[in-house]
Design a protein around this motif. Structure first.
Motif, PDB file in Angstrom:
ATOM      1  N   ARG A 177       0.741  -0.996  -0.076  1.00  0.00           N
ATOM      2  CA  ARG A 177       0.032   0.137  -0.062  1.00  0.00           C
ATOM      3  C   ARG A 177       0.739   1.259   0.100  1.00  0.00           C
ATOM      4  NH1 ARG A 177      -4.957   0.174   4.158  1.00  0.00           N
ATOM      5  NH2 ARG A 177      -5.155  -1.711   2.842  1.00  0.00           N
ATOM      6  N   GLN A 178       1.817   1.295   0.874  1.00  0.00           N
ATOM      7  CA  GLN A 178       2.719   2.456   0.837  1.00  0.00           C
ATOM      8  C   GLN A 178       3.235   2.663  -0.538  1.00  0.00           C
ATOM      9  OE1 GLN A 178       5.731   1.961   4.097  1.00  0.00           O
ATOM     10  NE2 GLN A 178       4.252   1.826   5.531  1.00  0.00           N
ATOM     11  N   VAL A 207       0.869   4.342  -2.716  1.00  0.00           N
ATOM     12  CA  VAL A 207       0.838   5.877  -2.330  1.00  0.00           C
ATOM     13  C   VAL A 207       2.055   6.586  -2.808  1.00  0.00           C
ATOM     14  CG1 VAL A 207       0.700   7.337  -0.502  1.00  0.00           C
ATOM     15  CG2 VAL A 207      -0.544   5.179  -0.106  1.00  0.00           C
ATOM     16  N   GLY A 211      -4.569   2.569  -1.613  1.00  0.00           N
ATOM     17  CA  GLY A 211      -3.576   3.304  -2.017  1.00  0.00           C
ATOM     18  C   GLY A 211      -3.800   4.489  -2.566  1.00  0.00           C
ATOM     19  N   ARG A 212      -4.380   4.321  -3.797  1.00  0.00           N
ATOM     20  CA  ARG A 212      -4.976   5.457  -4.710  1.00  0.00           C
ATOM     21  C   ARG A 212      -5.764   6.356  -3.910  1.00  0.00           C
ATOM     22  NH1 ARG A 212      -4.970   5.174 -10.516  1.00  0.00           N
ATOM     23  NH2 ARG A 212      -3.494   3.354 -11.241  1.00  0.00           N
ATOM     24  N   LEU A 233      -5.820   6.892  -0.665  1.00  0.00           N
ATOM     25  CA  LEU A 233      -5.097   7.640   0.368  1.00  0.00           C
ATOM     26  C   LEU A 233      -4.243   8.956  -0.402  1.00  0.00           C
ATOM     27  CD1 LEU A 233      -4.325   8.370   3.118  1.00  0.00           C
ATOM     28  CD2 LEU A 233      -2.550   6.478   2.930  1.00  0.00           C
ATOM     29  N   ALA A 234      -3.679   8.605  -1.510  1.00  0.00           N
ATOM     30  CA  ALA A 234      -2.982   9.518  -2.291  1.00  0.00           C
ATOM     31  C   ALA A 234      -3.919  10.700  -2.836  1.00  0.00           C
ATOM     32  CB  ALA A 234      -2.308   8.676  -3.512  1.00  0.00           C
TER      33      ALA A 234
END
Length: 584
Positions: free
Chosen positions: A256-257, A260, A340-341, A343-344
């Motif tokens: 996930r990082q 991001v 991840g998308r 959060l980004a």
């Protein structure tokens, strides 16, 4: 001449096949709406004064800002003809001739028929002068659009240019979206400003009124624009791909990082994303600030929410614009980049939206409960819906490495992508509706409702998108690669086949539904709550005390009913088309 005729024949053949395909419904709907606008423009010619000049200025702006959403008319791309060795001026002249073939040029030419009416009012000579003036005026419109595409392509080659182009386009579209402000301002002044008639869009009108130098000026402008376009074509077809600069390597600890980090880097490196984000910000700020022209500051707190909603609409097809890069996720067992998308996107849009919202609300001193309730709901809804809409209604895009000389052209089906953006605006507004309702009814209790619903939308929509990616990942990749949906040849948001009256109803509902919903409904509610009465065109503020709130509520219901009607007609036609496909 031979080159121009060949390109015209190619354009006609392509459009003839497009009318029979899935794009035919979009083209016919646009034609109906354009015909209505053209008829309204011709009507202004009978009113006299400078109303027709003002209308043609709006048409010119429409041709200029159109490429922001559609990338311009790319039916015949200049790159296709670069290997032929044609001189740039011959290629530009041929492409210009082909650019007159299409729905938009025909509708614009009909609207320019107002010059014949205006010329006939001056006499026989004026009517005769109107004919070449119509052709030259249309050539000015078309070439301005082409030059705009070329300049935007150059601007998007640098970050400063991409940001500057986003600001300019956002300002122009915001002014058009708040055109009622200028109508009120002109009405208060008794006339349209004199400079409007001297814009290039008004030169045809000047010519039919006896100023024949304006006709010569249009001819000179056409030649200059054609030369500029030829130079931009040479730059476009002959340029090399830009080199990439070295960046620090990414060393994420989890999948996930990694997503991001990859997304945040894309937001900083992809100049098209820079352009769209800046455009959304400029649109939100100037859309909310334009009513200051007539002394109405009440819309300023909406700058942040409008920016968030517009940012969601501009990025609604995130997987489609990223293209086949999705195979990286598929080749990593157990990986899904939906969270991840999300959060980004939240990290990119959220801080800017919050700062703009708080700053502009402080200027007016409120209404704090409504704004603080709506903002988190919009952020959570936007972060969830961007992914959900993208995976369920993905429109196959052009891989970033294959975008060619027009970076704004990110999809082959821009009509469907524009429809997706409109749908996203509606969905994001619906996501914020519970929080706004609670804030209007119960004041500060609406803020926790906004936070809770924002978190819920973020988690739930993201979960649905993640499941969709897990179960339909290979099919989505196939759609990105080939442009063909398994079992269907069209996107989920393409206009299905339906009768012409129904198409017209759908277009009117989707296009005009925002007027009763937002300004006459939501904004009128805010003004009524703040005691701001008898303001410009807000109907509820002119009603007796007992009818103000009911009027605003009714207008909101009318707007929602228009959107629901348009969606139901579209959905029914979609189901009928799917049923017929299964029977076949």
């Amino acid at each position: 001449m031979a080159v121009a005729m060949t390109l015209v024949q190619m354009k006609v053949a392509i459009l003839r096949h497009a009318i029979k395909g899935p794009q035919g419904a979009t083209m016919s709907s646009a034609g109906v709406l354009g015909a209505l606008l053209a008829a309204g423009t011709i009507y202004l010619a009978f009113l006299g004064g400078d109303w027709l000049a003002a209308a043609y200025a709006v048409w010119m702006l429409g041709w200029i800002i159109g490429p922001v959403f559609s990338g311009g008319d790319e039916t015949l791309r200049p790159e296709f003809f670069a290997p032929l060795g044609l001189r740039q001026h011959r290629l530009a002249a041929g492409l210009l001739a082909s650019a007159f073939v299409g729905v938009a040029p025909v509708v614009s030419l009909v609207a320019l028929g107002g010059l014949v009416v205006a010329g006939a009012r001056e006499g026989v000579v004026g009517a005769l002068v109107a004919l070449p003036a119509m052709v030259l005026q249309l050539a000015v419109f078309v070439l301005l659009s082409k030059v705009t595409v070329g300049l935007l392509g150059v601007a998007l080659g640098s970050r400063v240019g991409a940001i500057g182009a986003g600001v300019i386009n956002g300002v122009i579209l915001a002014f058009l979206g708040q055109s009622w402000v200028f109508a009120v301002a002109f009405g208060q002044g008794g006339q349209i400003p004199e400079f409007v008639r001297y814009l290039p869009s008004g030169w045809g009108l000047l010519a039919v009124r006896g100023d024949y130098l304006a006709l010569a000026a249009m001819a000179v402008l056409v030649v200059l624009l054609l030369a500029a376009w030829a130079a931009l074509l040479a730059r476009r077809t002959g340029r090399d791909r830009p080199s990439t600069r070295g960046r620090r390597p990414m060393r994420p600890a989890t999948a996930r990082q990694a997503v991001v980090a990859k997304e945040l880097r894309t937001w900083t490196r992809d100049l098209v994303r820079n352009h769209l984000l800046t455009f959304a910000l400029a649109y939100g700020v100037f859309f909310a600030g334009t009513p200051l022209v007539v002394g109405i500051p009440d819309m300023l707190p909406l700058a942040g929410p409008v920016f968030i909603a517009m940012a969601a609409a501009m990025t609604a097809n995130s997987y489609g614009t990223d293209g086949t890069a999705h195979w990286l996720t598929l080749m990593t067992p157990g990986a899904s980049d939906a969270r991840g998308r999300q959060l980004a996107w939240l990290v990119t849009v959220g801080p800017v939206g919050v700062v703009v919202t708080v700053a502009f609300t402080m200027i007016t001193g409120g209404p704090w409960p409504v704004i603080l309730a709506v903002t988190p709901a919009l952020l959570g809804g936007g972060a969830g819906l961007v992914l959900l809409v993208s995976v369920y209604g993905l429109v196959p895009g052009i891989d970033p490495r294959n975008r060619g000389g027009n970076p704004l052209r990110t999809s082959e089906d821009d009509g469907t992508q524009t429809g997706m953006a409109y749908l996203m605006l509606l969905l994001v507004a619906c996501a914020a509706a519970p929080a706004m309702t609670a804030a209007l009814l119960f004041g500060w209790w609406g803020v926790p409702v906004g936070v809770v619903t924002g978190v819920l939308w973020y988690w739930w929509f993201g979960l649905l998108a993640e499941r969709r990616l897990t179960t339909k990942g290979p099919e989505l990749l196939q759609l990105m690669r080939t442009g063909r949906r398994p079992g269907s040849g069209t996107s989920a948001f393409a206009m299905p086949k339906m009768s012409k009256p129904r198409e017209a109803v759908v277009m009117v509902c989707v296009t005009l539904g925002a007027i009763p919903l937002i300004p006459q409904g939501v904004v009128a509610m805010v003004m009524t709550a703040e005691g701001q009465l008898r303001h410009s065109w807000f109907l509820a503020t002119y009603m007796p005390p007992g009818l103000r709130w009911p009027t605003a509520v009714v207008m909101m219901l009318v707007g929602l009913a228009m959107y629901v009607t348009g969606f139901r007609l579209w959905h029914q036609a979609k189901k009928q088309a799917a049923h017929k496909a299964q029977e076949a």
